[in-house]
Design a protein around this motif. Structure first.
Motif, PDB file in Angstrom:
ATOM      1  N   SER A 347      54.228  31.549  28.201  1.00 15.83           N
ATOM      2  CA  SER A 347      53.711  32.436  27.159  1.00 15.83           C
ATOM      3  C   SER A 347      53.474  33.853  27.647  1.00 15.83           C
ATOM      4  CB  SER A 347      52.398  31.869  26.616  1.00 15.83           C
ATOM      5  OG  SER A 347      51.389  31.884  27.618  1.00 15.83           O
ATOM      6  N   GLY A 348      53.278  34.011  28.956  1.00 10.38           N
ATOM      7  CA  GLY A 348      52.960  35.337  29.475  1.00 10.38           C
ATOM      8  C   GLY A 348      51.529  35.753  29.228  1.00 10.38           C
ATOM      9  N   ARG A 349      50.642  34.812  28.823  1.00 10.72           N
ATOM     10  CA  ARG A 349      49.244  35.104  28.539  1.00 10.72           C
ATOM     11  C   ARG A 349      48.341  34.423  29.573  1.00 10.72           C
ATOM     12  NH1 ARG A 349      51.150  34.064  23.290  1.00 10.72           N
ATOM     13  NH2 ARG A 349      50.275  31.957  23.353  1.00 10.72           N
ATOM     14  N   SER A 350      47.271  35.122  29.901  1.00 10.47           N
ATOM     15  CA  SER A 350      46.329  34.589  30.890  1.00 10.47           C
ATOM     16  C   SER A 350      45.499  33.458  30.281  1.00 10.47           C
ATOM     17  CB  SER A 350      45.413  35.697  31.397  1.00 10.47           C
ATOM     18  OG  SER A 350      46.155  36.732  31.984  1.00 10.47           O
ATOM     19  N   TRP A 351      44.909  32.651  31.157  1.00  6.32           N
ATOM     20  CA  TRP A 351      44.101  31.503  30.736  1.00  6.32           C
ATOM     21  C   TRP A 351      42.884  31.429  31.648  1.00  6.32           C
ATOM     22  CZ3 TRP A 351      42.726  26.835  33.156  1.00  6.32           C
ATOM     23  CH2 TRP A 351      42.222  25.839  32.309  1.00  6.32           C
ATOM     24  N   MET A 384      40.913  30.844  36.702  1.00  4.39           N
ATOM     25  CA  MET A 384      41.688  31.781  35.892  1.00  4.39           C
ATOM     26  C   MET A 384      43.138  31.707  36.347  1.00  4.39           C
ATOM     27  SD  MET A 384      39.377  35.247  35.666  1.00  4.39           S
ATOM     28  CE  MET A 384      39.569  35.541  37.426  1.00  4.39           C
ATOM     29  N   ILE A 385      44.064  31.733  35.391  1.00  2.00           N
ATOM     30  CA  ILE A 385      45.491  31.749  35.697  1.00  2.00           C
ATOM     31  C   ILE A 385      46.088  32.984  35.032  1.00  2.00           C
ATOM     32  CG2 ILE A 385      47.696  30.535  35.509  1.00  2.00           C
ATOM     33  CD1 ILE A 385      46.160  27.935  35.399  1.00  2.00           C
ATOM     34  N   VAL A 386      46.707  33.830  35.816  1.00  2.00           N
ATOM     35  CA  VAL A 386      47.261  35.091  35.316  1.00  2.00           C
ATOM     36  C   VAL A 386      48.754  35.110  35.606  1.00  2.00           C
ATOM     37  CG1 VAL A 386      47.151  37.603  35.455  1.00  2.00           C
ATOM     38  CG2 VAL A 386      45.073  36.246  35.766  1.00  2.00           C
ATOM     39  N   PRO A 387      49.593  35.291  34.585  1.00  2.00           N
ATOM     40  CA  PRO A 387      51.037  35.404  34.841  1.00  2.00           C
ATOM     41  C   PRO A 387      51.355  36.697  35.571  1.00  2.00           C
ATOM     42  CG  PRO A 387      50.569  35.852  32.535  1.00  2.00           C
ATOM     43  CD  PRO A 387      49.277  35.388  33.148  1.00  2.00           C
ATOM     44  N   ARG A 391      57.690  44.929  34.441  1.00  4.66           N
ATOM     45  CA  ARG A 391      58.855  45.471  33.731  1.00  4.66           C
ATOM     46  C   ARG A 391      59.466  44.444  32.780  1.00  4.66           C
ATOM     47  NH1 ARG A 391      59.415  47.086  39.207  1.00  4.66           N
ATOM     48  NH2 ARG A 391      59.014  49.311  39.486  1.00  4.66           N
ATOM     49  N   GLY A 392      58.581  43.663  32.125  1.00  4.18           N
ATOM     50  CA  GLY A 392      59.041  42.682  31.161  1.00  4.18           C
ATOM     51  C   GLY A 392      59.606  41.416  31.753  1.00  4.18           C
ATOM     52  N   VAL A 393      59.517  41.254  33.071  1.00  4.65           N
ATOM     53  CA  VAL A 393      60.068  40.072  33.749  1.00  4.65           C
ATOM     54  C   VAL A 393      58.922  39.247  34.322  1.00  4.65           C
ATOM     55  CG1 VAL A 393      61.568  39.261  35.608  1.00  4.65           C
ATOM     56  CG2 VAL A 393      62.195  41.306  34.299  1.00  4.65           C
ATOM     57  N   THR A 394      58.932  37.934  34.067  1.00  2.97           N
ATOM     58  CA  THR A 394      57.926  37.032  34.626  1.00  2.97           C
ATOM     59  C   THR A 394      58.366  36.588  36.005  1.00  2.97           C
ATOM     60  OG1 THR A 394      57.288  36.264  32.429  1.00  2.97           O
ATOM     61  CG2 THR A 394      56.662  34.892  34.307  1.00  2.97           C
ATOM     62  N   LEU A 395      57.499  36.812  36.988  1.00  2.37           N
ATOM     63  CA  LEU A 395      57.822  36.478  38.371  1.00  2.37           C
ATOM     64  C   LEU A 395      57.148  35.194  38.844  1.00  2.37           C
ATOM     65  CD1 LEU A 395      57.383  40.059  39.903  1.00  2.37           C
ATOM     66  CD2 LEU A 395      59.430  39.055  38.879  1.00  2.37           C
ATOM     67  N   GLY A 396      56.022  34.832  38.228  1.00  3.75           N
ATOM     68  CA  GLY A 396      55.292  33.647  38.652  1.00  3.75           C
ATOM     69  C   GLY A 396      53.894  33.661  38.073  1.00  3.75           C
ATOM     70  N   ALA A 417      41.134  40.524  37.167  1.00  2.00           N
ATOM     71  CA  ALA A 417      42.230  39.742  37.727  1.00  2.00           C
ATOM     72  C   ALA A 417      43.573  40.209  37.172  1.00  2.00           C
ATOM     73  CB  ALA A 417      42.023  38.257  37.446  1.00  2.00           C
ATOM     74  N   GLU A 418      43.626  40.489  35.881  1.00  2.01           N
ATOM     75  CA  GLU A 418      44.880  40.955  35.283  1.00  2.01           C
ATOM     76  C   GLU A 418      45.289  42.316  35.842  1.00  2.01           C
ATOM     77  OE1 GLU A 418      44.736  38.761  30.909  1.00  2.01           O
ATOM     78  OE2 GLU A 418      43.943  40.792  31.145  1.00  2.01           O
ATOM     79  N   ASP A 419      44.309  43.185  36.063  1.00  2.00           N
ATOM     80  CA  ASP A 419      44.608  44.491  36.655  1.00  2.00           C
ATOM     81  C   ASP A 419      45.105  44.321  38.081  1.00  2.00           C
ATOM     82  OD1 ASP A 419      44.821  47.157  37.124  1.00  2.00           O
ATOM     83  OD2 ASP A 419      42.743  47.663  36.714  1.00  2.00           O
ATOM     84  N   LEU A 420      44.447  43.449  38.824  1.00  2.00           N
ATOM     85  CA  LEU A 420      44.843  43.198  40.209  1.00  2.00           C
ATOM     86  C   LEU A 420      46.251  42.618  40.282  1.00  2.00           C
ATOM     87  CD1 LEU A 420      43.470  43.381  43.021  1.00  2.00           C
ATOM     88  CD2 LEU A 420      42.864  40.986  42.765  1.00  2.00           C
ATOM     89  N   VAL A 421      46.525  41.635  39.451  1.00  2.00           N
ATOM     90  CA  VAL A 421      47.842  40.997  39.454  1.00  2.00           C
ATOM     91  C   VAL A 421      48.917  41.971  38.980  1.00  2.00           C
ATOM     92  CG1 VAL A 421      49.215  39.173  38.391  1.00  2.00           C
ATOM     93  CG2 VAL A 421      46.921  38.667  39.227  1.00  2.00           C
ATOM     94  N   ALA A 422      48.580  42.820  38.008  1.00  2.00           N
ATOM     95  CA  ALA A 422      49.559  43.792  37.525  1.00  2.00           C
ATOM     96  C   ALA A 422      49.998  44.732  38.640  1.00  2.00           C
ATOM     97  CB  ALA A 422      48.974  44.581  36.359  1.00  2.00           C
ATOM     98  N   ARG A 423      49.039  45.163  39.470  1.00  2.00           N
ATOM     99  CA  ARG A 423      49.401  46.026  40.593  1.00  2.00           C
ATOM    100  C   ARG A 423      50.283  45.280  41.590  1.00  2.00           C
ATOM    101  NH1 ARG A 423      44.619  50.204  42.021  1.00  2.00           N
ATOM    102  NH2 ARG A 423      43.822  50.563  39.921  1.00  2.00           N
ATOM    103  N   ALA A 424      49.904  44.041  41.882  1.00  2.00           N
ATOM    104  CA  ALA A 424      50.707  43.262  42.820  1.00  2.00           C
ATOM    105  C   ALA A 424      52.090  42.958  42.246  1.00  2.00           C
ATOM    106  CB  ALA A 424      49.984  41.968  43.173  1.00  2.00           C
ATOM    107  N   ALA A 425      52.165  42.748  40.926  1.00  2.00           N
ATOM    108  CA  ALA A 425      53.448  42.410  40.301  1.00  2.00           C
ATOM    109  C   ALA A 425      54.450  43.537  40.468  1.00  2.00           C
ATOM    110  CB  ALA A 425      53.242  42.094  38.822  1.00  2.00           C
TER     111      ALA A 425
END
Length: 814
Positions: A347-351, A384-387, A391-396, A417-425
């Motif tokens: 889904s690309g949505r966090s949980w 928490m699980i964050v996709p 750039r529109g691509v799901t990596l994990g 967490a979403e901000d942190l993961v976005a930077r890492a992504a």
């Protein structure tokens, strides 16, 4: 009660120190005057009594004084600032309190208290007012005695837990708030009691009784209270809840640390591990980062996300050896189809779940033996699980856990967490793209470099290539070993500026051009001259295009060294285009560097290229290398770099291959800043039994003698099966020399891994292969030679030319 007793009572009631009292009658006229009032305004009692009080004020205040008296009588008093007129005419700003002076059955009089504003501590700081201030303050306030026991606290302190003010009396902080670091706080109190210096802005982190599951931050200040003799009575302290500010500061610090640590390398796996390390222990107790298997290879998912396998790319725990991990780094992480990680991936949505329940046993499948523990058994309670998307691509997906002793994740934690993961992504996607480009460039370069060096009689060769560090990118270093006619060999090493696929493509074009020019049997300086013209012309054509960033333009500034070695006489000639000169290792191990004139880099323009010739002793080793083998530094460091290289080249090894690799490993780090190419060739000489030479007269009759001589030589070499073809080749080449040239003729046979037939003549023109018609009487000689031999050609020498033809040997013989 007299007027002045009433005044003193009011004075005590309002607790106003150093105030000048005076009494007004019902008309607002001064009825009683005091010495304090005289000292304040400069009037004597005889002058002041009987004056209207409004006359003692400036015009603006005098006009509104009747209104003030009315408010005093209706409201029971008035307090505020007035400007009085001194006897000397000066104006004086005073604090005034007007209150009715009640007398049974008497006229309504007013008591006025005046105090000078400058230096006055306050006109209304009576105990009731003070108690109203501190009791109603939103900041927690308390007073402890010298034994650090509570003697007073306000209601605001109750919000932090520990009981009401009455329940705190006589108790210590450690008794009312066991969750706090009472020893640290009381140490600050003792410090203030001992020194008298206040402590401001002391920040404390802990759990209070009012919020036992949530870690809170408090800002505290401590001040000593002294009696009239200056002796310590206790400590007055304030406390404010700054948890939100503290958490915001922690979030910013975490994001700053993430900005510093994430993406330091262009490596997907390393970036995933950095994400886990940044989040633990400041934010979570256990973090697992699972990436799509294709992402680790630098590719994108080619099918539905739920069908692409996940692989553990990074994980970190507050406990050594990561006991919470169900799988290890590098292992496949398999999840149930409807598990939260798969849902977040698709889904690309966090949980988020604040509290894991017993039914949340585990999500993974195919767990190794001994790793079947549930979340609750591992102490994990909030998740928490964050996709991981960029750039529109799901990596994990990234999964964050907390254990029993921490508060559960809330919405703010999920945002962080979403901000942190976005930077890492973004860093992971950059690394993935780089991995894809680097792998493509590496495959391209490896395909363009020799897969293996040919085995030749002239030299024993070995080569070693090491690509640059991943942050720099693959470069354009290359090497080649090219067989030439007459058993000779060309050794080439070059370097294209820049990195990436463009540099690899430019390298491939240059290597192809060098091999083409080498087939023409040109001297080294002419090979570089033609190569320079080729690079210049193609770069100019590329520059005429609007998108002039191709490989041809990138080849400008390339370096190259070209060496030709002849094993018959041991002669070696070489030329360089902006490239380090080769090193020469003698049979005794002594290392020297060839004094080679440096020409300009390819395509840069400049003076013509020059070559040098050397006579090499058999067993000498030539070492051609790119500048990555030398340390990058100032010009003065070149000699030191050569000395280091000389020591490395002088070390002996069991084989040339081992020696070549030992040099590179000894001088070059595992991830160098520049590509490194090293080509080493140990020279051999062809023995007298491998070369036969005959001088021939310029006479048509000599053709038959040449055929017979060649056949006899083949018989001695045990090559009778090549006799008929060799007779044809000798006959045609010698006949061509006799018919079309003048001067001496020389026939030479060379036996190495092939049989070479050479005919020298003094002619300056090269013969051309013709395709005669069926009724033509001549023109078939070279056509027959080309069809019956492996290859043939013409090589020009200073005093003429050499026609040669080469036949493959099925058996080289003894």
């Amino acid at each position: 009660m007299g007027a002045f007793e009433e005044q003193n009572a009011v004075h005590r009631r309002f607790d106003v120190a150093h105030a000048a009292p005076l009494l007004l009658d019902e008309r607002g006229v001064v009825a009683a005057w005091t010495g304090d009032a005289g000292r304040l305004l400069g009037y004597g009692a005889a002058e002041a009594v009987g004056l209207a009080f409004a006359g003692l004020l400036v015009d603006t205040d005098a006009e509104r004084f009747p209104e003030l008296v009315g408010r005093c009588r209706s409201d029971g008093g008035w307090a505020g600032l007035l400007t009085a007129r001194r006897r000397d005419g000066g104006a004086l700003r005073v604090m005034a309190r007007i209150t009715p002076a009640l007398e049974g059955g008497g006229p309504a009089r007013c008591l006025v208290l005046l105090s000078e504003t400058g230096g006055a501590p306050g006109w209304a700081m009576s105990r009731p007012v003070l108690e109203q201030m501190v009791a109603g303050s939103p900041v927690g306030i308390a007073v402890v005695d010298t034994d650090l026991r509570y003697v007073w606290s306000n209601e605001a302190l109750t919000r932090f837990g520990g009981g009401s003010p009455d329940q705190r009396l006589g108790r210590r902080l450690r008794d009312v708030q066991p969750g706090l670091d009472a020893e640290g706080i009381e140490a600050q109190m003792r410090r203030v009691l001992a020194s008298g210096e206040p402590v401001v802005g002391y920040e404390h982190l802990g759990r209070v009784r009012s919020a036992p599951r949530r870690e809170t931050a408090h800002m505290m200040s401590f001040t000593r209270l002294d009696d009239d003799h200056g002796r310590p009575m206790g400590v007055y302290y304030t406390v404010a809840d700054v948890t939100d500010r503290y958490r915001a500061r922690c979030r910013l610090a975490l994001l700053d640390r993430a900005g510093e640590q994430l993406g330091r390398t262009l490596d997907v796996t390393r970036t995933a591990q950095e994400l886990a390390e940044v989040a633990v222990p400041a934010f979570a107790d256990f973090v697992a980062v699972d990436l799509l298997d294709c992402v680790l290879r630098g590719a994108e998912a080619s099918g539905p996300a739920e069908t692409v396998p996940l692989r553990r790319a990074g994980q970190q725990s507050v406990h050594p050896e990561v006991p919470e991990a169900m799988v290890g780094v590098g292992e496949v992480a398999s999840y149930l189809p409807d598990s939260p990680p798969v849902r977040a991936l698709v889904s690309g949505r966090s949980w988020r779940k604040e509290r894991l329940e017993p039914r949340d046993r585990r999500w993974a499948t195919h767990l190794p033996v001994g790793r079947e523990a549930t979340f609750l058994q591992l102490g994990l309670h909030s998740v928490m699980i964050v996709p991981i998307r960029a750039r529109g691509v799901t990596l994990g997906v990234a999964t964050f856990f907390r254990r029993r002793r921490q508060e559960p994740f809330d919405e703010e934690d999920l945002d962080l967490a979403e901000d942190l993961v976005a930077r890492a992504a973004v860093c992971m996607d950059n690394a993935r793209r780089y991995t894809r480009e680097r792998d493509a460039a590496l495959v391209l370069q490896r395909n363009l470099l020799p897969h293996r060096l040919p085995e030749l009689e002239a030299v024993e060769a070995a080569a070693c290539y090491r690509p640059a560090d991943e942050l720099i990118g693959l470069g354009g270093d290359w090497y080649d070993l090219i067989p030439l006619s007459g058993a000779r060999v060309a050794l080439v090493v070059g370097e294209v500026p820049g990195h990436g696929i463009g540099a690899a493509a430019a390298m491939g074009r240059l290597r192809t051009a060098v091999r083409t020019l080498a087939a023409l049997d040109l001297p080294p300086e002419e090979v570089l001259a033609h190569l320079d013209d080729l690079v210049s012309s193609t770069a100019w054509e590329e520059g005429m295009r609007p998108d002039a960033e191709g490989a041809d333009a990138q080849a400008v500034g390339s370096c190259c060294v070209y060496v030709v070695y002849d094993p018959v006489d041991g002669r070696c000639s070489m030329a360089a285009a902006g490239h380090p000169a080769p090193a020469l290792i003698g049979p005794d191990g002594a290392v020297t560097f060839v004094e080679l004139p440096q020409g300009p880099t390819l395509g840069a323009g400049g003076p013509p290229f020059e070559s040098v010739e050397l006579d090499l002793v058999e067993g000498s080793t030539l070492a051609l290398h790119t500048d990555g083998l030398l340390a990058r530094g100032e010009q003065w460091a070149v000699d030191a770099d050569r000395e280091r290289l000389g020591r490395a080249l002088g070390r002996r090894a069991d084989s040339l291959e081992q020696r070549c690799r030992a040099v590179v490993e000894g001088l070059v780090p595992s991830r160098p800043h520049d590509d490194v190419a090293l080509l080493m060739a140990r020279t051999r000489r062809l023995g007298a039994h491998q070369v036969a030479t005959w001088e021939l007269a310029h006479d048509p009759a000599v053709v038959a003698d040449a055929r017979r001589t060649a056949v006899r030589q083949l018989a001695e070499w045990g090559l009778d099966e090549l006799a008929s073809t060799t007779e044809l080749v000798v006959s045609e080449l010698v006949t061509n020399a006799v018919r079309y040239t003048g001067g001496p003729i020389r026939l030479r046979l060379i036996r190495e891994r092939s049989l070479v037939c050479e005919v020298f003549d003094a002619g300056a023109t090269a013969p051309h292969l013709r395709h005669p018609r069926a009724n033509d009487e001549g023109g078939r000689g070279l056509l027959l030679v080309s069809q019956f031999t492996q290859r043939w050609g013409t090589r020009f020498v200073p005093d003429g030319k050499i026609l040669w033809a080469e036949q493959a040997l099925t058996d080289a013989g003894p």
